[in-house]
Design an enzyme around this catalytic site. Structure first.
Site, PDB file in Angstrom:
ATOM      1  N   CYS A 113       2.947  -3.270   4.078  1.00 55.45           N
ATOM      2  CA  CYS A 113       2.108  -2.127   4.436  1.00 55.45           C
ATOM      3  C   CYS A 113       2.807  -1.444   5.616  1.00 55.45           C
ATOM      4  O   CYS A 113       3.990  -1.692   5.853  1.00 55.45           O
ATOM      5  CB  CYS A 113       0.656  -2.530   4.721  1.00 55.45           C
ATOM      6  SG  CYS A 113       0.359  -3.470   6.218  1.00 55.45           S
ATOM      7  N   THR A 164       2.415  -1.585   9.002  1.00 56.25           N
ATOM      8  CA  THR A 164       2.809  -2.523  10.051  1.00 56.25           C
ATOM      9  C   THR A 164       3.066  -3.919   9.507  1.00 56.25           C
ATOM     10  O   THR A 164       3.681  -4.737  10.191  1.00 56.25           O
ATOM     11  CB  THR A 164       1.684  -2.662  11.094  1.00 56.25           C
ATOM     12  OG1 THR A 164       0.499  -3.109  10.404  1.00 56.25           O
ATOM     13  CG2 THR A 164       1.417  -1.329  11.796  1.00 56.25           C
ATOM     14  N   HIS A 182      10.045 -23.968   8.693  1.00 61.13           N
ATOM     15  CA  HIS A 182       8.985 -24.660   9.425  1.00 61.13           C
ATOM     16  C   HIS A 182       7.600 -24.492   8.807  1.00 61.13           C
ATOM     17  O   HIS A 182       6.763 -25.379   8.939  1.00 61.13           O
ATOM     18  CB  HIS A 182       8.935 -24.159  10.878  1.00 61.13           C
ATOM     19  CG  HIS A 182      10.116 -24.598  11.681  1.00 61.13           C
ATOM     20  ND1 HIS A 182      10.193 -24.431  13.053  1.00 61.13           N
ATOM     21  CD2 HIS A 182      11.283 -25.186  11.312  1.00 61.13           C
ATOM     22  CE1 HIS A 182      11.360 -24.902  13.492  1.00 61.13           C
ATOM     23  NE2 HIS A 182      12.041 -25.363  12.457  1.00 61.13           N
ATOM     24  N   HIS A 210       7.285 -31.025   9.696  1.00 60.35           N
ATOM     25  CA  HIS A 210       6.556 -29.783   9.367  1.00 60.35           C
ATOM     26  C   HIS A 210       5.579 -29.988   8.205  1.00 60.35           C
ATOM     27  O   HIS A 210       4.638 -29.226   8.060  1.00 60.35           O
ATOM     28  CB  HIS A 210       7.546 -28.673   9.032  1.00 60.35           C
ATOM     29  CG  HIS A 210       8.510 -28.413  10.143  1.00 60.35           C
ATOM     30  ND1 HIS A 210       8.122 -27.925  11.366  1.00 60.35           N
ATOM     31  CD2 HIS A 210       9.854 -28.605  10.223  1.00 60.35           C
ATOM     32  CE1 HIS A 210       9.166 -27.818  12.148  1.00 60.35           C
ATOM     33  NE2 HIS A 210      10.240 -28.231  11.485  1.00 60.35           N
ATOM     34  N   ASP A 267       0.860  -1.181   0.000  1.00 58.61           N
ATOM     35  CA  ASP A 267       0.000   0.000   0.000  1.00 58.61           C
ATOM     36  C   ASP A 267       0.899   1.234   0.000  1.00 58.61           C
ATOM     37  O   ASP A 267       2.130   1.129  -0.160  1.00 58.61           O
ATOM     38  CB  ASP A 267      -1.002  -0.047   1.170  1.00 58.61           C
ATOM     39  CG  ASP A 267      -0.366   0.207   2.536  1.00 58.61           C
ATOM     40  OD1 ASP A 267       0.870   0.372   2.620  1.00 58.61           O
ATOM     41  OD2 ASP A 267      -1.117   0.241   3.528  1.00 58.61           O
TER      42      ASP A 267
END
Ligand code: RB5
Length: 144
Positions: free
Chosen positions: A68, A70, A101, A136, A11
């Protein structure tokens, strides 16, 4: 990793970091598919997560990078798509483990949370680290 086509999108909060990471991708020999956004005009991060997921679904790319402010919003949006395993990473260890993982196929970064150098290191770890498989495999399969 070299020669791999990687999609990248952000963004408005992530535009600068996206430009820096495109250079990192190019230097690593990757083909870059930039899905925007391109300027500082305010946009909605789900639109860019959706665009990346659509390219993955179409088979145009197997992996991508989302940014973005955060990393939280765009990561949530990405993980609503089946087959997308988007990992929000703040350091190289989480980026490496997201591959080993979780077989993460989307690296998510918060441009307001990490500096360009840390983001670069996360990206290189994401590109270079293989999935460990083994125990995994079963867990990742349960993610759908
Ligand atoms: C945009 O201001 C900001 O809300 C967005 O980039 C992101 O941080 C949301 O999770």
């Amino acid at each position: 990793m070299s020669g791999e086509k990687i999609a990248i999108a952000s963004d408005h909060a992530g535009v600068e970091l996206k430009a820096a990471l495109k250079q990192v991708l190019a230097s690593a020999g990757c083909e870059v598919l930039d899905l925007g956004t391109d300027g500082s005009a305010s946009v909605d991060y789900p639109d860019f997560a959706d665009a990346l997921a659509a390219r993955m679904r179409a088979g145009d790319v197997a992996r991508g990078v989302l940014i973005c402010g955060t990393g939280i919003g765009i990561g949530i949006a990405a993980n609503r798509h089946k087959g997308v395993r988007a990992a929000l990473c703040h350091d190289v260890t989480s980026a490496r483990l997201s591959r080993q993982h979780n077989d993460a196929n989307v690296l998510v970064l918060g441009a307001r949370m990490v500096g360009a150098e840390v983001a670069r290191d996360c990206l290189l770890a994401f590109l270079e680290t293989p999935f460990e498989g083994g125990r995994h495999e079963r867990r990742v399969a349960k993610l759908g």
